[in-house]
Design a protein around this motif. Structure first.
Motif: not given
Length: 52
Positions: A1-6, A27, A30, A33, A49-51
């Motif tokens: 699953m691709k996630n993101s943090v801002r 993290h 993680a 990406k 962006w990370y998985e």
């Protein structure tokens, strides 16, 4: 699953990069990406962006 943090920061870009490095250190498992930097109004923004 691709996630993101801002990460939004109102100071300079160097301070934002330190916050990003702290997040990456916390993290370490993680799969990063991409990291994108841009300006938004009066703020600097980093999107990671990370998985995992």
């Amino acid at each position: 699953m691709k996630n993101s943090v801002r990460i939004l920061h109102h100071s300079n870009i160097d301070s934002l990069e330190k916050l990003v490095n702290n997040w990456l250190h916390e993290h370490v498992m993680a799969d990063i990406k991409s990291i994108q930097y841009h300006r938004e109004s009066n703020s600097h923004v980093a999107v990671i962006w990370y998985e995992g």
